[in-house]
Write an enzyme that holds these catalytic residues in place. Structure first.
Site, short mmCIF file in Angstrom:
data_model
loop_
_atom_site.label_atom_id
_atom_site.label_comp_id
_atom_site.label_asym_id
_atom_site.label_seq_id
_atom_site.Cartn_x
_atom_site.Cartn_y
_atom_site.Cartn_z
CG HIS A 113 36.27 34.27 29.01
ND1 HIS A 113 37.36 35.20 28.89
CD2 HIS A 113 36.83 33.04 29.28
CE1 HIS A 113 38.50 34.49 28.97
NE2 HIS A 113 38.20 33.24 29.41
CD GLU A 192 37.70 30.94 32.81
OE1 GLU A 192 38.37 29.93 32.38
OE2 GLU A 192 36.92 31.51 32.44
#
Length: 283
Positions: A113, A192
């Site tokens: 992430h 993302e």
């Protein structure tokens, strides 16, 4: 779109599978997490069409919640995920190994992430170690990828910036797997864009769809054009039906209201035609 079956994901049996998932990050305390997990379970139980496996829900709470979450979600189609993992068993103080996560019933683990990369210094080499370790433990790596800044065409238009984003993301996938495309076939990709995480609005549907199209084209050279690629970055209800070629949504704070998670599940079921199928079966 044809998609391979990633390791550890139950019910991934049709080429139109849509993933709908949510991470709590560190927003919820222990009691609030228990309440929220119960609410999510009720949202899923209220939608028996999910049993068909065309829509795969997953939930990623914080580490201390995993044993309780496994009990709350037992018997439901919800996959349990973890927010990170270590790269090995052994003398790694404060880390959580994939083998331990597997024992706890974790089916997929978020790796790479943007927050881990930026604030904890995780580079491509570390992410590759984690991806390999998770795969070895039989857990699906949910690999988070995305470009840092928005290009000039990231709003209502698309084009070169989406293509550049796809090339950057392709490089992240290649680095995370060491160019092992067989390993890559067992990933779920969470696209993302870093600039969209925590923003008031997600990236435009046109931009996301175009970037994913270009990424699929590059992965297609290795036979992976159908790899599950879901979108995250301020994703919320109403976005999924506007996307093209995207395998689902990775939700954040918008799904900390369980009803919003239910709304996206309904959108996903409608996309697969599962709502109509369920009505026909009941009738």
């Amino acid at each position: 779109m044809t998609q391979p079956s990633p390791a550890g994901t139950a019910g991934h049996t049709t080429p139109e599978t849509i993933y709908v998932g949510v991470s709590t990050k560190m927003y919820l305390g222990y009691k609030d997490s228990l309440r929220w997990l119960g609410e999510l379970r009720r949202e899923v139980d209220a939608r028996p069409a999910l049993d068909a496996g065309r829509v795969v829900p997953f939930v990623i709470p914080s580490f201390p919640m995993l044993p309780a979450a496994a009990e709350i979600l037992a018997g439901s189609p919800i996959l349990l995920g973890a927010q990170d993992c270590g790269w090995a068993d052994g003398p790694w103080t404060g880390e959580v190994s994939p083998s331990l996560l597997s024992e706890l019933g974790v089916r997929l683990v978020e790796i790479g992430h943007a927050e881990r990369r930026r604030h904890f210094g995780e580079d491509d080499a570390m992410i590759a170690l984690k991806v390999k370790a998770a795969d070895d433990a039989g857990i699906t790596p949910l690999l988070c990828v995305g470009e840092e800044t928005a290009g000039p065409a990231s709003g209502t238009e698309s084009g070169s910036s989406a293509e550049a984003a796809a090339s950057f993301v392709y490089g992240q996938v290649k680095a995370a797997t060491g160019g092992d495309w067989e390993l890559a076939s067992r990933l779920v990709i969470a696209y993302e864009p870093v600039w969209a995480i925590g923003a008031a609005e997600p990236a435009s549907a046109y931009y996301v769809s175009d970037a994913v199209k270009h990424l699929r084209g590059q992965l297609g050279v290795h036979g992976l054009a159908g790899l599950p690629i879901i979108y995250g970055g301020s994703a919320k209800p109403g976005l999924l039906p506007t996307l093209d070629g995207v395998s689902g949504l990775f939700l954040g704070r918008f799904a900390h209201e369980a009803a919003n998670f239910g709304k996206v599940l309904d959108e996903a079921l409608a996309e697969t035609g599962a709502h109509g199928m369920a009505r026909n079966e009941q009738g």
